[in-house]
Design a protein around this motif. Structure first.
Motif, short mmCIF file in Angstrom:
data_model
loop_
_atom_site.label_atom_id
_atom_site.label_comp_id
_atom_site.label_asym_id
_atom_site.label_seq_id
_atom_site.Cartn_x
_atom_site.Cartn_y
_atom_site.Cartn_z
N ILE A 4 0.85 -1.20 0.00
CA ILE A 4 0.00 0.00 0.00
C ILE A 4 0.88 1.24 0.00
O ILE A 4 1.89 1.30 0.72
N THR A 83 -6.72 -0.46 16.02
CA THR A 83 -5.97 -1.63 15.57
C THR A 83 -5.61 -2.56 16.72
O THR A 83 -5.18 -3.68 16.49
N TYR B 175 -9.87 5.62 6.81
CA TYR B 175 -9.30 4.29 6.59
C TYR B 175 -8.73 3.76 7.90
O TYR B 175 -8.19 4.52 8.70
N ILE B 177 -5.87 0.81 8.79
CA ILE B 177 -4.93 -0.18 8.24
C ILE B 177 -4.33 -0.93 9.41
O ILE B 177 -3.77 -0.34 10.33
N LYS B 181 -2.90 -4.25 6.27
CA LYS B 181 -4.11 -4.64 5.55
C LYS B 181 -5.20 -3.61 5.83
O LYS B 181 -5.37 -3.18 6.98
N ILE B 182 -5.91 -3.19 4.76
CA ILE B 182 -6.99 -2.23 4.99
C ILE B 182 -8.17 -2.96 5.61
O ILE B 182 -8.68 -3.93 5.04
N THR B 183 -8.58 -2.53 6.79
CA THR B 183 -9.69 -3.22 7.47
C THR B 183 -10.98 -2.43 7.40
O THR B 183 -12.06 -2.97 7.66
#
Lengths: 211, 192, 318
Positions: A4, A83, B175, B177, B181-183
């Protein structure tokens, strides 16, 4: 895993930069980066923050799946920009053994939307009487580093002191919910003019200050 | 808060956390006895809310933590005295905090500290600095989003005990990430 | 007026209107034929989750004298999920055609919940919710005060308020829904409201709308020279832990003993919402005196509840 490239993000709301992500890691930060194989995110006008971390999530699983599961909590966390979520131990069974925390941890990993970090109970069953398996939880796959009895604050000063001392051996922290249980028995609302008018028994703010 | 300030000055190792809801909701909301507002510790007065905002802005409070507490309708829609404590807060925690702190000096660096770096340091000894070599855990925020309204339809949690339905926000999480990984993109969970 | 949930959401004008209707209702009660056809065909349900024979029969008498059908439903709430069982019970009653639900519950906010959650379309009258409010009790107390004050002044009570009358509420303010409803209603009607209690039984409250609070009853009586004292029942069932050392000590400090009764100004009225703990918060000398309004309060209670039913069920249109 796809690489990315984040273009023109404002890092912590300060300088603007590109970030290149390869194999799950940040590999480059700079101006006008390019990568032919990467998915590009145009982040102009967006602020880049390190993924949010919540030290206080009730995931309810195991035992309370009617209200939430590790999966639905992980999805809610992802939507909120998180996260890492630290999962509170007041489940059924209580997260007071290595078995329970490993189960929660691996389920989180399998879902793969956030890091699910179990918080271990300080005392067995969160009952405030005997220390839970703090060391076994710390040394388990779940690598537990935070312990708390959350809504059932450890009231016994001796147990609390021992827990604090013992947790040190594992480089772990104890989180104590600020509440004096005797002062808040049956309490329903802030002890204020509003609670007085509504006839809800008051929860004095001194109950938090004393602990 | 004065006690915490005093302790920090003395070098005592103490950290303090606040929830987003204690930064924005007050006990005036209890008037209709809607148990969605029943939380532990209870909502307090608007003066208390101002004190907490000040303490978060000046760094006395180290951490914002949600106390995300899902409850089924059966335990959260009846009599006040019978209802469980808690509300769901993960999904709009950041927009709520930004709304609460809009008139305060609360920079994105402070957001990063209180909502990511401090909790990561305490909980898992990680720096979360957006450094090269770090795990790619990144959240992209739209700080000037078009005004949007939070509704039950946007909810991913299994429960619906949110006090924020119908509330408008000007910050959105564009976003998320997680480990490269884009979640999540604009409220949609990415399950690839 | 669709519901009566609290005196806090009554305007002074509406309260006076209800008191005036109560007066008309009371006058019909001295006729030979006491029954009025006003609510013929309407169904009124007494939904009591907490025992209270006095309040229940008062409402029952009021509804029957207005020709309504009355269903009595008493239920000791299940400990599992009182909220949901309240909802289910209310919906069952509405399905049976209830036009008004009179609810008494041990949980503050129960009447509010029934009225505002969209569960039922019937009118809801609060007959006491936890330690929150008991609005019909306050209305009957206001009615009683107004009648006696008017009588002393040689006037008719219709249309008047309680301007500048000094009412002192004494005892367990913290747990009393009667006190909450009276503080808000009497002050709205222009009275000066004083509260007297040991400091453990005074809720945290700013002074408004209370004119002044005291911890010493003797001092309060000397300083205020009240026009009425309202003695509250000691609510031992609502007390957690220790609020005062003993009933004896409470009586010596905050009871209306024979000695204190004698120290009151000669015109001071003595009120009690009942049931009394004689010898605890009130002495028999005070309770049975000519200045006691306690029996009158009961009689007025029926008239006031007739008025409340009339205003909620026929929209107050005359």
């Amino acid at each position: 895993m796809k690489n990315i490239l984040i273009k023109d993000a404002s890092l912590l709301g300060e300088t603007s930069a590109d970030l290149l992500i390869k194999d799950g890691k940040i590999t480059e930060i700079g101006k006008a980066l390019s990568a032919s194989d990467a998915e590009v995110i145009d982040a102009s006008g967006l602020v880049a923050l390190p993924g949010l971390v919540d030290l206080h999530t009730h995931m309810r699983e195991p035992g309370g799946e009617g209200a939430e599961t590790i999966e639905t909590a992980s999805r809610a966390g992802a939507v909120g920009g998180y996260t890492t979520l630290f999962a509170m131990p007041n489940t059924n069974p209580v997260a007071d053994t290595a078995g329970v925390v490993e189960q929660v941890y691996s389920k989180g990993k399998e879902i793969g939307l956030v890091d699910v970090q179990p918080i271990g109970a300080v005392t067995k069953g969160q009952l405030g009487q005997e220390l839970a398996d703090i060391g076994l939880m710390a040394n388990s796959v779940a690598n537990v580093r935070v312990f708390s009895d959350d809504g059932f604050p450890v009231f016994d000063s001796l147990i609390m002191m021992r827990a604090l001392q013992y947790a040190k051996s594992f480089d772990a922290v104890i989180a104590q919910h600020a509440q004096d249980p005797r002062l808040t028995e049956g309490a329903q609302a802030n002890a204020s003019i509003n609670a007085a008018k509504l006839g809800l028994s008051g929860w004095p703010n001194v109950a938090e200050r004393i602990k | 808060m004065d006690v915490i300030r005093w302790a920090k000055k003395r070098g005592i190792q103490v950290t303090a956390e606040v929830t987003p809801h204690h930064l924005i909701l007050t006990d005036d909301l209890l008037v209709g006895y809607d148990p969605v507002y029943k939380v532990n510790p209870p909502l307090r007065t608007s003066e208390d809310v101002q004190v907490l905002r000040e303490a978060l802005a000046d760094g006395t409070i180290d951490i914002v933590a949600t106390d995300h507490a899902p409850h089924s309708a059966e335990t959260k829609s009846g009599l006040w005295s019978d209802s469980a404590n808690g509300l769901i807060g993960l999904e709009v925690a950041l927009p709520v905090v930004m709304k609460a702190m809009q008139d305060r000096d609360y920079s994105w660096r402070s957001v990063a500290k209180t909502m990511s770096q401090n909790p990561a340091r305490i909980g898992s000894h990680q720096a979360n600095n957006l450094d090269i070599g770090d795990s790619a855990n990144i959240t992209l925020i739209d700080p000037k989003a078009a005004t949007w309204t939070y509704t039950p339809e946007l909810t991913q949690s299994k429960s619906r005990n949110s006090p924020y339905y119908g509330m408008d926000f000007n910050t959105s999480v564009a976003y998320t990430i997680f480990r490269g990984k884009i979640t999540q993109i604009a409220g949609e969970v990415q399950n690839a | 007026m669709k519901h009566l949930l609290s005196t806090a959401d009554l305007s002074a004008e509406k309260a006076i209107e209800i008191l005036d209707t109560s007066l008309e209702m009371l006058q019909t009660q001295s006729r030979e034929q006491r029954k009025l056809p006003t609510l013929r065909g309407k169904t009124v349900v007494n939904l009591f989750f907490e025992d209270s024979t006095r309040t229940r029969i008062s409402f029952e008498a009021a509804a029957k004298r207005l020709s309504a059908d009355v269903i009595n439903f008493s239920s000791q709430g299940s400990s599992v999920s009182k909220g949901e069982s309240l909802k289910d019970t209310a919906q069952t009653l509405e399905a049976m055609g209830a036009d008004a639900v009179i609810v008494r519950h041990s949980s503050s906010g129960a009447a509010h919940l029934l009225a505002n959650r969209g569960w039922i379309s019937a009118s809801v009258i609060n007959a006491g919710d936890g330690t929150h409010e008991h609005p019909t009790q306050a209305l009957l107390d206001a009615f009683t005060l107004r009648s006696r004050f008017a009588e002393l002044a040689g006037k008719t009570p219709a249309g008047i308020d309680l301007k500048d009358k000094k009412v002192m509420i004494v005892g367990d303010i913290l747990h009393s829904r009667v006190a909450r409803s009276n503080i808000s209603l009497l002050s709205k009607l222009g009275a000066k409201v004083y509260v007297v209690a040991p400091s453990t039984l005074l809720p945290i409250a700013d002074t408004s709308p209370i004119t002044k609070s005291f911890v010493n009853l003797d001092l309060a009586i000397r300083e205020v020279e009240p026009d009425a004292v309202m003695m509250l029942r000691l609510q031992s069932e609502r007390m957690r832990g220790t609020f005062f050392p003993s009933a004896k000590e409470f009586t010596s400090g905050w009871g209306l003993t024979a000695g204190r009764f004698a120290a009151l100004p000669k015109h001071t009225l003595v009120m009690h919402p009942g049931p009394m703990n004689r010898g605890v918060e009130i002495s028999s000398v005070a309770a049975d005196s000519e200045r006691s309004t306690i029996i009158e309060q009961v009689a007025n209670g029926v008239a006031v509840r007739m008025a409340v039913l009339y205003h909620t069920l026929s929209g107050g249109a005359k």
